[in-house]
Design a protein around this motif. Structure first.
Motif, PDB file in Angstrom:
ATOM      1  N   ASP A 220      -1.623   3.867  -7.762  1.00  0.00           N
ATOM      2  CA  ASP A 220      -0.547   4.490  -6.979  1.00  0.00           C
ATOM      3  C   ASP A 220      -0.581   3.993  -5.533  1.00  0.00           C
ATOM      4  O   ASP A 220       0.471   3.701  -4.941  1.00  0.00           O
ATOM      5  CB  ASP A 220      -0.703   6.014  -6.986  1.00  0.00           C
ATOM      6  N   PHE A 221      -1.782   3.924  -4.967  1.00  0.00           N
ATOM      7  CA  PHE A 221      -1.945   3.418  -3.598  1.00  0.00           C
ATOM      8  C   PHE A 221      -1.432   1.984  -3.497  1.00  0.00           C
ATOM      9  O   PHE A 221      -0.661   1.641  -2.594  1.00  0.00           O
ATOM     10  CB  PHE A 221      -3.419   3.512  -3.220  1.00  0.00           C
ATOM     11  N   LEU A 222      -1.848   1.148  -4.452  1.00  0.00           N
ATOM     12  CA  LEU A 222      -1.442  -0.254  -4.418  1.00  0.00           C
ATOM     13  C   LEU A 222       0.053  -0.419  -4.653  1.00  0.00           C
ATOM     14  O   LEU A 222       0.680  -1.325  -4.084  1.00  0.00           O
ATOM     15  CB  LEU A 222      -2.242  -1.037  -5.454  1.00  0.00           C
ATOM     16  N   ALA A 223       0.637   0.432  -5.483  1.00  0.00           N
ATOM     17  CA  ALA A 223       2.078   0.361  -5.713  1.00  0.00           C
ATOM     18  C   ALA A 223       2.861   0.630  -4.433  1.00  0.00           C
ATOM     19  O   ALA A 223       3.987   0.139  -4.260  1.00  0.00           O
ATOM     20  CB  ALA A 223       2.482   1.354  -6.804  1.00  0.00           C
ATOM     21  N   GLU A 224       2.253   1.390  -3.518  1.00  0.00           N
ATOM     22  CA  GLU A 224       2.896   1.685  -2.234  1.00  0.00           C
ATOM     23  C   GLU A 224       2.684   0.576  -1.209  1.00  0.00           C
ATOM     24  O   GLU A 224       3.612   0.188  -0.499  1.00  0.00           O
ATOM     25  CB  GLU A 224       2.333   3.006  -1.682  1.00  0.00           C
ATOM     26  N   VAL A 225       1.444   0.071  -1.111  1.00  0.00           N
ATOM     27  CA  VAL A 225       1.133  -0.839   0.002  1.00  0.00           C
ATOM     28  C   VAL A 225       1.310  -2.313  -0.337  1.00  0.00           C
ATOM     29  O   VAL A 225       1.582  -3.127   0.555  1.00  0.00           O
ATOM     30  CB  VAL A 225      -0.311  -0.594   0.526  1.00  0.00           C
ATOM     31  N   THR A 226       1.193  -2.675  -1.624  1.00  0.00           N
ATOM     32  CA  THR A 226       1.225  -4.100  -1.970  1.00  0.00           C
ATOM     33  C   THR A 226       2.596  -4.730  -1.768  1.00  0.00           C
ATOM     34  O   THR A 226       2.685  -5.855  -1.248  1.00  0.00           O
ATOM     35  CB  THR A 226       0.735  -4.329  -3.409  1.00  0.00           C
ATOM     36  N   PRO A 227       3.700  -4.071  -2.154  1.00  0.00           N
ATOM     37  CA  PRO A 227       5.001  -4.709  -1.878  1.00  0.00           C
ATOM     38  C   PRO A 227       5.209  -4.994  -0.398  1.00  0.00           C
ATOM     39  O   PRO A 227       5.776  -6.034  -0.039  1.00  0.00           O
ATOM     40  CB  PRO A 227       6.005  -3.679  -2.410  1.00  0.00           C
ATOM     41  N   LEU A 228       4.740  -4.091   0.471  1.00  0.00           N
ATOM     42  CA  LEU A 228       4.856  -4.344   1.903  1.00  0.00           C
ATOM     43  C   LEU A 228       3.988  -5.531   2.305  1.00  0.00           C
ATOM     44  O   LEU A 228       4.416  -6.388   3.096  1.00  0.00           O
ATOM     45  CB  LEU A 228       4.457  -3.098   2.693  1.00  0.00           C
ATOM     46  N   ALA A 229       2.767  -5.577   1.770  1.00  0.00           N
ATOM     47  CA  ALA A 229       1.893  -6.715   2.073  1.00  0.00           C
ATOM     48  C   ALA A 229       2.539  -8.022   1.632  1.00  0.00           C
ATOM     49  O   ALA A 229       2.486  -9.034   2.349  1.00  0.00           O
ATOM     50  CB  ALA A 229       0.538  -6.528   1.383  1.00  0.00           C
ATOM     51  N   GLN A 230       3.154  -8.022   0.458  1.00  0.00           N
ATOM     52  CA  GLN A 230       3.830  -9.215  -0.051  1.00  0.00           C
ATOM     53  C   GLN A 230       4.968  -9.617   0.885  1.00  0.00           C
ATOM     54  O   GLN A 230       5.142 -10.802   1.215  1.00  0.00           O
ATOM     55  CB  GLN A 230       4.363  -8.934  -1.459  1.00  0.00           C
ATOM     56  N   GLU A 231       5.727  -8.631   1.318  1.00  0.00           N
ATOM     57  CA  GLU A 231       6.848  -8.891   2.226  1.00  0.00           C
ATOM     58  C   GLU A 231       6.362  -9.451   3.556  1.00  0.00           C
ATOM     59  O   GLU A 231       7.003 -10.358   4.133  1.00  0.00           O
ATOM     60  CB  GLU A 231       7.606  -7.584   2.461  1.00  0.00           C
ATOM     61  N   LEU A 232       5.220  -8.946   4.034  1.00  0.00           N
ATOM     62  CA  LEU A 232       4.699  -9.364   5.342  1.00  0.00           C
ATOM     63  C   LEU A 232       3.915 -10.673   5.281  1.00  0.00           C
ATOM     64  O   LEU A 232       3.569 -11.240   6.319  1.00  0.00           O
ATOM     65  CB  LEU A 232       3.782  -8.269   5.911  1.00  0.00           C
ATOM     66  N   GLY A 233       3.606 -11.145   4.075  1.00  0.00           N
ATOM     67  CA  GLY A 233       2.784 -12.338   3.936  1.00  0.00           C
ATOM     68  C   GLY A 233       1.310 -12.049   4.140  1.00  0.00           C
ATOM     69  O   GLY A 233       0.564 -12.899   4.649  1.00  0.00           O
ATOM     70  N   MET A 234       0.882 -10.854   3.725  1.00  0.00           N
ATOM     71  CA  MET A 234      -0.515 -10.458   3.868  1.00  0.00           C
ATOM     72  C   MET A 234      -1.209 -10.474   2.512  1.00  0.00           C
ATOM     73  O   MET A 234      -0.562 -10.481   1.456  1.00  0.00           O
ATOM     74  CB  MET A 234      -0.629  -9.062   4.485  1.00  0.00           C
ATOM     75  N   ARG A 235      -2.543 -10.479   2.544  1.00  0.00           N
ATOM     76  CA  ARG A 235      -3.334 -10.453   1.321  1.00  0.00           C
ATOM     77  C   ARG A 235      -4.310  -9.282   1.391  1.00  0.00           C
ATOM     78  O   ARG A 235      -5.103  -9.177   2.338  1.00  0.00           O
ATOM     79  CB  ARG A 235      -4.086 -11.775   1.133  1.00  0.00           C
ATOM     80  N   LEU A 236      -4.248  -8.401   0.401  1.00  0.00           N
ATOM     81  CA  LEU A 236      -5.141  -7.258   0.291  1.00  0.00           C
ATOM     82  C   LEU A 236      -6.217  -7.585  -0.725  1.00  0.00           C
ATOM     83  O   LEU A 236      -5.936  -8.191  -1.767  1.00  0.00           O
ATOM     84  CB  LEU A 236      -4.375  -6.005  -0.145  1.00  0.00           C
ATOM     85  N   CYS A 237      -7.459  -7.179  -0.457  1.00  0.00           N
ATOM     86  CA  CYS A 237      -8.532  -7.520  -1.393  1.00  0.00           C
ATOM     87  C   CYS A 237      -9.529  -6.367  -1.486  1.00  0.00           C
ATOM     88  O   CYS A 237     -10.135  -5.973  -0.488  1.00  0.00           O
ATOM     89  CB  CYS A 237      -9.227  -8.819  -0.987  1.00  0.00           C
ATOM     90  N   CYS A 238      -9.647  -5.834  -2.691  1.00  0.00           N
ATOM     91  CA  CYS A 238     -10.481  -4.658  -2.933  1.00  0.00           C
ATOM     92  C   CYS A 238     -11.932  -5.062  -3.159  1.00  0.00           C
ATOM     93  O   CYS A 238     -12.235  -5.941  -3.976  1.00  0.00           O
ATOM     94  CB  CYS A 238      -9.969  -3.887  -4.148  1.00  0.00           C
ATOM     95  N   HIS A 239     -12.831  -4.412  -2.429  1.00  0.00           N
ATOM     96  CA  HIS A 239     -14.271  -4.639  -2.563  1.00  0.00           C
ATOM     97  C   HIS A 239     -14.789  -3.855  -3.764  1.00  0.00           C
ATOM     98  O   HIS A 239     -14.358  -2.733  -4.020  1.00  0.00           O
ATOM     99  CB  HIS A 239     -14.976  -4.182  -1.282  1.00  0.00           C
ATOM    100  N   PRO A 240     -15.749  -4.408  -4.503  1.00  0.00           N
ATOM    101  CA  PRO A 240     -16.289  -3.681  -5.660  1.00  0.00           C
ATOM    102  C   PRO A 240     -17.184  -2.516  -5.253  1.00  0.00           C
ATOM    103  O   PRO A 240     -17.621  -2.395  -4.107  1.00  0.00           O
ATOM    104  CB  PRO A 240     -17.094  -4.755  -6.403  1.00  0.00           C
ATOM    105  N   ASP A 241     -17.463  -1.653  -6.232  1.00  0.00           N
ATOM    106  CA  ASP A 241     -18.407  -0.559  -6.044  1.00  0.00           C
ATOM    107  C   ASP A 241     -19.793  -1.117  -5.729  1.00  0.00           C
ATOM    108  O   ASP A 241     -20.187  -2.163  -6.255  1.00  0.00           O
ATOM    109  CB  ASP A 241     -18.487   0.286  -7.320  1.00  0.00           C
ATOM    110  N   ASP A 242     -20.509  -0.407  -4.869  1.00  0.00           N
ATOM    111  CA  ASP A 242     -21.838  -0.876  -4.468  1.00  0.00           C
ATOM    112  C   ASP A 242     -22.805   0.298  -4.413  1.00  0.00           C
ATOM    113  O   ASP A 242     -22.740   1.093  -3.480  1.00  0.00           O
ATOM    114  CB  ASP A 242     -21.747  -1.548  -3.095  1.00  0.00           C
TER     115      ASP A 242
END
Length: 404
Positions: A220-242
């Motif tokens: 749900d979070f990614l569905a909100e922020v990723t289209p904006l990132a795509q529009e802005l030319g940004m790259r989001l990258c999720c860190h794994p559990d540690d």
């Protein structure tokens, strides 16, 4: 591969001058003093850029803030409660401000409650250096006897429960307090840290959230922020559990290859990507890091290159931070896979050919031992790791490499 270095700001004992002398090409930083959920303003972003851009004598550093780590995702967003919608809107506003400042890559994580978990922040090695360590028995002693989480003993094998009880009985009060501090250290460099009471409160709120539900909240979070990132030319990258296995009864949703595949396919935009952390993922014996890079490489936007040595068998194992070339991950094979991916990107005409990486963590050696820097982020230990990684890159890219 673009060589970067994590910097926690002016209070970091590793200075901009140190980074420049280490020969790094870019800087990974964040506004650690801004409360989670608040907007990162253009003024604060510009201040950090200015700090990175100047050496102690005022001369230009030639360095720039290239990767954000991390723009924190609030617990309210992860749980979808409280002020989560406001926090989500603020996250998107912060993205816009970062892009206006020329920054394209944002690393974040979706780990519930704690950003990473270790039982020892300065475990002595046979060499005399120190490193961070996760000891399963010590952690069980904390969980069962110090935190006293209801049902904690059921999450460990009987032999672990028995040994944890024996070890706890032998602990001094100082040792108990130190173990608790280490486990709830919180977010590295962040504006907040947790008390035992805070942890208990968060755990109670996660009682109703399963791994499937947490994954749904992430999507749900990614569905909100990723289209904006795509529009802005940004790259989001999720860190794994540690570490990448369940702790404290909390759900884990970014621990194995299937987790990343599920999330990237659910929000199938190129801006929705991966921080491939070889240290976090390498704490599980079933994670094939070079293979993951081969199979998921087109979505890898950022790399943490470090190594851990698993001390026991199984998924939930004790481990410690090894030398960059000395743990369970074949770093040569992993870097070779990264270079293959960069070759594919170049052939495809992608703009993000050079994947940023940083030498993650490091052992405290030499003068590091007296500096008391941010745990996991010594100057000399990371410099040693960067030199080793740089050597592998140079060798694999050399024209004579194919002659052997």
């Amino acid at each position: 591969m673009r060589q970067t270095w994590r910097w926690f700001g002016p209070k970091d004992l590793c200075s901009v001058d140190d980074m420049r002398q280490a020969g790094v090409e870019g800087v990974v930083s964040a506004l650690h003093h801004v409360s989670t959920g608040a907007v990162w303003t253009p003024e604060e972003i510009a201040r950090r850029q200015h700090e990175i851009g100047r050496m102690k004598d005022g001369a230009p550093s030639s360095l720039a803030w290239e990767v954000v780590e991390s723009l924190p995702v609030s617990e309210d967003i992860k749980k979808q409660q409280g002020d989560w919608r406001t926090h989500l809107a603020n996250w998107k506003t912060s993205m816009r401000h970062l892009r206006e400042a020329g920054i394209e890559v944002i690393c974040y994580n979706f780990m519930p409650v704690l950003d990473w978990t270790r039982t020892d922040l300065a475990w002595r090695l046979p060499t005399g250096g120190t490193c961070m360590r996760f000891d399963l028995i010590d952690f069980a002693a904390f969980d069962i006897h110090i935190l006293a989480r209801p049902g904690a003993a059921e999450d460990f094998a009987p032999e672990v429960v028995d040994e944890a009880a024996r070890r706890f009985a032998e602990m001094t009060e100082d040792r108990k307090a130190g173990l608790a501090r280490n486990v709830v250290f919180g977010l590295p460099g962040a504006a907040e840290s947790f008390s035992l009471a805070d942890v208990r409160q968060h755990l109670a709120e996660y009682d109703r959230i399963s791994a499937d539900q947490l994954r749904t909240h992430l999507i749900d979070f990614l569905a909100e922020v990723t289209p904006l990132a795509q529009e802005l030319g940004m790259r989001l990258c999720c860190h794994p559990d540690d570490p990448p296995f369940p702790l404290l009864g909390l759900p884990r949703v970014m621990s194995v290859e299937a987790d990343y595949r599920a999330v990237t396919e659910a929000v199938d935009l190129s801006a929705n990507g991966i921080t491939l952390c070889s240290g976090s993922l390498g704490a599980r014996p079933d994670n094939d890091l070079p293979g993951m890079m081969d199979r998921l490489g087109d979505r890898v936007h950022f790399l943490h290159l470090r190594n851990v040595l698993r001390e026991t068998d199984g998924i939930g194992a004790s481990f410690h931070e090894a030398e960059h070339l000395g743990g369970g991950t074949d770093m040569v094979a992993l870097i070779a896979s990264v270079l293959r991916e960069e070759g594919r990107r170049k052939a495809a005409g992608r703009a993000d050919v050079s994947i940023p990486f940083r030498p993650d963590h490091g052992q405290d050696i030499l003068d590091d031992l007296g500096r008391q820097a941010q745990p996991g982020y010594p100057s000399i230990g990371r410099l040693k790791g960067l030199a080793e990684l740089r050597g592998i890159m140079t060798a694999l890219e050399h024209p004579v490499e194919g002659l052997r």
